[in-house]
Enzyme design. Structure first.
Site, PDB file in Angstrom:
ATOM      1  N   ALA A  65      53.574 -62.472  34.752  1.00 44.32           N
ATOM      2  CA  ALA A  65      53.886 -62.349  33.331  1.00 44.32           C
ATOM      3  C   ALA A  65      52.553 -62.351  32.590  1.00 44.32           C
ATOM      4  O   ALA A  65      51.536 -62.847  33.099  1.00 44.32           O
ATOM      5  CB  ALA A  65      54.749 -63.526  32.894  1.00 44.32           C
ATOM      6  N   GLY A 108      55.348 -63.652  37.946  1.00 48.98           N
ATOM      7  CA  GLY A 108      56.458 -62.799  37.518  1.00 48.98           C
ATOM      8  C   GLY A 108      56.504 -61.478  38.280  1.00 48.98           C
ATOM      9  O   GLY A 108      57.575 -60.871  38.407  1.00 48.98           O
ATOM     10  N   GLU A 111      58.320 -62.261  41.328  1.00 47.74           N
ATOM     11  CA  GLU A 111      59.715 -62.521  40.926  1.00 47.74           C
ATOM     12  C   GLU A 111      60.449 -61.231  40.606  1.00 47.74           C
ATOM     13  O   GLU A 111      61.627 -61.075  40.946  1.00 47.74           O
ATOM     14  CB  GLU A 111      59.719 -63.476  39.719  1.00 47.74           C
ATOM     15  CG  GLU A 111      59.150 -64.836  40.101  1.00 47.74           C
ATOM     16  CD  GLU A 111      58.996 -65.761  38.906  1.00 47.74           C
ATOM     17  OE1 GLU A 111      58.071 -65.546  38.102  1.00 47.74           O
ATOM     18  OE2 GLU A 111      59.801 -66.686  38.770  1.00 47.74           O
ATOM     19  N   GLU A 131      51.782 -69.914  39.467  1.00 50.81           N
ATOM     20  CA  GLU A 131      51.962 -70.459  38.116  1.00 50.81           C
ATOM     21  C   GLU A 131      51.489 -71.898  37.999  1.00 50.81           C
ATOM     22  O   GLU A 131      51.069 -72.342  36.935  1.00 50.81           O
ATOM     23  CB  GLU A 131      53.435 -70.375  37.689  1.00 50.81           C
ATOM     24  CG  GLU A 131      53.944 -68.963  37.434  1.00 50.81           C
ATOM     25  CD  GLU A 131      54.617 -68.323  38.638  1.00 50.81           C
ATOM     26  OE1 GLU A 131      54.295 -68.691  39.798  1.00 50.81           O
ATOM     27  OE2 GLU A 131      55.467 -67.440  38.422  1.00 50.81           O
TER      28      GLU A 131
HETATM   29  N1  CO8 Z   1      48.352 -61.696  32.348  1.00 52.65           N
HETATM   30  C1  CO8 Z   1      47.525 -61.105  31.473  1.00 52.65           C
HETATM   31  N2  CO8 Z   1      46.442 -60.400  31.861  1.00 52.65           N
HETATM   32  C2  CO8 Z   1      46.187 -60.317  33.184  1.00 52.65           C
HETATM   33  C3  CO8 Z   1      47.005 -60.916  34.149  1.00 52.65           C
HETATM   34  C4  CO8 Z   1      48.160 -61.632  33.681  1.00 52.65           C
HETATM   35  N3  CO8 Z   1      49.037 -62.205  34.520  1.00 52.65           N
HETATM   36  N4  CO8 Z   1      46.494 -60.678  35.375  1.00 52.65           N
HETATM   37  C5  CO8 Z   1      45.390 -59.942  35.175  1.00 52.65           C
HETATM   38  N5  CO8 Z   1      45.193 -59.719  33.862  1.00 52.65           N
HETATM   39  C6  CO8 Z   1      44.102 -58.980  33.214  1.00 52.65           C
HETATM   40  C7  CO8 Z   1      42.807 -59.771  33.219  1.00 52.65           C
HETATM   41  O1  CO8 Z   1      42.785 -60.689  32.173  1.00 52.65           O
HETATM   42  C8  CO8 Z   1      41.808 -58.653  33.083  1.00 52.65           C
HETATM   43  O2  CO8 Z   1      41.756 -58.264  31.745  1.00 52.65           O
HETATM   44  P1  CO8 Z   1      40.306 -58.140  30.976  1.00 52.65           P
HETATM   45  O3  CO8 Z   1      39.621 -57.006  31.716  1.00 52.65           O
HETATM   46  O4  CO8 Z   1      40.696 -57.797  29.584  1.00 52.65           O
HETATM   47  O5  CO8 Z   1      39.603 -59.430  31.186  1.00 52.65           O
HETATM   48  C9  CO8 Z   1      42.427 -57.502  33.866  1.00 52.65           C
HETATM   49  O6  CO8 Z   1      43.816 -57.810  33.960  1.00 52.65           O
HETATM   50  C10 CO8 Z   1      41.883 -57.375  35.285  1.00 52.65           C
HETATM   51  O7  CO8 Z   1      42.024 -58.637  35.929  1.00 52.65           O
HETATM   52  P2  CO8 Z   1      40.823 -59.391  36.681  1.00 52.65           P
HETATM   53  O8  CO8 Z   1      39.527 -59.013  36.098  1.00 52.65           O
HETATM   54  O9  CO8 Z   1      41.168 -60.846  36.748  1.00 52.65           O
HETATM   55  O10 CO8 Z   1      40.954 -58.694  38.130  1.00 52.65           O
HETATM   56  P3  CO8 Z   1      40.486 -59.309  39.535  1.00 52.65           P
HETATM   57  O11 CO8 Z   1      40.569 -58.181  40.491  1.00 52.65           O
HETATM   58  O12 CO8 Z   1      39.195 -60.029  39.396  1.00 52.65           O
HETATM   59  O13 CO8 Z   1      41.587 -60.431  39.895  1.00 52.65           O
HETATM   60  C11 CO8 Z   1      43.839 -61.295  40.094  1.00 52.65           C
HETATM   61  C12 CO8 Z   1      42.918 -60.043  40.181  1.00 52.65           C
HETATM   62  C13 CO8 Z   1      43.515 -62.248  41.255  1.00 52.65           C
HETATM   63  C14 CO8 Z   1      45.259 -60.774  40.242  1.00 52.65           C
HETATM   64  C15 CO8 Z   1      43.636 -62.020  38.745  1.00 52.65           C
HETATM   65  O14 CO8 Z   1      43.722 -61.058  37.698  1.00 52.65           O
HETATM   66  C16 CO8 Z   1      44.639 -63.108  38.454  1.00 52.65           C
HETATM   67  O15 CO8 Z   1      44.538 -64.171  39.026  1.00 52.65           O
HETATM   68  N6  CO8 Z   1      45.597 -62.825  37.572  1.00 52.65           N
HETATM   69  C17 CO8 Z   1      46.596 -63.805  37.145  1.00 52.65           C
HETATM   70  C18 CO8 Z   1      47.612 -64.082  38.227  1.00 52.65           C
HETATM   71  C19 CO8 Z   1      48.597 -65.119  37.752  1.00 52.65           C
HETATM   72  O16 CO8 Z   1      48.258 -66.257  37.506  1.00 52.65           O
HETATM   73  N7  CO8 Z   1      49.876 -64.719  37.637  1.00 52.65           N
HETATM   74  C20 CO8 Z   1      50.927 -65.591  37.191  1.00 52.65           C
HETATM   75  C21 CO8 Z   1      51.103 -65.502  35.695  1.00 52.65           C
HETATM   76  S1  CO8 Z   1      52.291 -66.674  35.048  1.00 52.65           S
HETATM   77  C22 CO8 Z   1      53.800 -65.966  35.386  1.00 52.65           C
HETATM   78  O17 CO8 Z   1      53.886 -64.925  35.972  1.00 52.65           O
HETATM   79  C23 CO8 Z   1      55.036 -66.727  34.919  1.00 52.65           C
HETATM   80  C24 CO8 Z   1      56.359 -65.974  35.186  1.00 52.65           C
HETATM   81  C25 CO8 Z   1      57.484 -66.637  34.461  1.00 52.65           C
HETATM   82  C26 CO8 Z   1      57.600 -66.161  33.012  1.00 52.65           C
HETATM   83  C27 CO8 Z   1      58.354 -67.103  32.131  1.00 52.65           C
HETATM   84  C28 CO8 Z   1      59.792 -66.798  32.004  1.00 52.65           C
HETATM   85  C29 CO8 Z   1      60.581 -67.813  31.174  1.00 52.65           C
END
Ligand code: CO8
Length: 257
Positions: A65, A108, A111, A131
């Protein structure tokens, strides 16, 4: 119809939906949700469409998400707008659909993939529920669907450590049905979807309802549900056609009736 965050195309009786927010690794925000709801509803309503494939990019099916969208929302806002409850409209899709996962399927994203009828993974796929590292937990069904798919031990491991599972581990754990080379992912998923699209459509819906019922009821209730639905299918023209075609040693010609 065009969508802000999705590419949608039809290939014969198969709909291919590609999440397209590369700048955020396909993170799921309210716009993606609105687009998914509309695209899945259009698919479900179109009698010419018989199976759907949902995919992302080579690098990310969806990295979760959208953290930036959630960052400022407190309890009252989340609860008040029933944040992301709209995904229940995606899971209400009656017709079959497959998630084709390459790269990251995190939070998400994992999911969303688990909402599909089954997952085909590229050998590059990585699944996780990270998360906990954000001070939260799965919120789109992950703690429930992951546990049903892989069992308590691995679900606890994934949710509590936030680690990623590669495609081989996901296949061993029965999270995905098969692994294919990344370069062939969409072609292989479309091939599976075409096979499903070639089946009698009412039988496809009935098979999906039966397997889903296994997740939601006890064994005796599920077996009765299955038998009654089987009996019901015997009222369809496609059942008469399917059995006649077998006896006459020819392919079936389905009408969806
Ligand atoms: N949300 C927003 N932006 C994101 C997300 C995300 N989940 N993942 C990546 N991005 C963005 C980064 O911020 C970055 O943007 P910018 O260039 O503007 O800084 C761009 O995408 C590229 O990402 P990275 O530079 O981080 O790329 P890497 O190759 O270095 O890393 C990863 C890739 C490992 C996937 C890393 O991006 C990461 O860890 N992302 C987050 C993963 C995460 O924590 N996911 C869980 C999110 S919480 C969730 O999903 C809750 C679900 C339930 C919802 C609630 C319902 C009620």
């Amino acid at each position: 119809m065009s969508y802000e965050t999705l590419l949608v195309e039809t290939r014969g009786a198969v709909t291919l939906v590609t999440v397209n927010r590369p700048q955020a690794l396909n993170a799921l925000n309210s716009q993606v949700l609105a687009d998914l709801i509309a695209a899945f509803a259009a698919y479900d309503a179109d009698p010419a469409q018989r199976c759907l494939v949902l995919t992302g990019s080579e690098k990310a099916f969806a990295a979760g998400a959208d953290i930036k969208e959630m960052q400022a929302k407190g309890f009252a806002q989340m609860f008040g707008e029933n944040f992301f409850a709209g995904f229940e409209r995606v899971t209400a899709t009656r017709k079959p659909w497959i998630a084709a996962v390459s790269g990251y399927a995190l939070g998400g994203g994992c999911e969303l993939a688990m909402m599909a009828d089954f997952i085909i993974a590229a050998d590059t796929a990585k699944f996780g529920q990270p998360e906990i590292k954000l001070g939260v937990a799965p919120g789109m069904g992950g703690s429930q669907r992951l546990t049903r798919a892989v069992g308590k031990a691995k679900a606890m491991d994934m949710c509590l450590t936030g680690r990623m599972m590669d495609a081989a581990e996901a296949e061993r754990a029965s999270l995905v049905s098969r692994i294919v080379p990344a370069a062939d992912l969409v072609a292989e998923a479309l091939k599976a979807a075409e096979a499903i699209a070639g089946m009698p459509p009412l039988a496809a819906i009935a098979n999906k309802e039966m397997v889903n019922t296994a997740f939601e009821t006890g064994l005796a209730t599920g077996i009765l549900f299955e038998r009654r639905l089987f009996h019901g299918l015997c009222a369809t023209a496609d059942k008469a056609e399917g059995m006649a075609a077998f006896v006459e040693k020819r392919p079936g010609n389905w009408t969806g009736k």
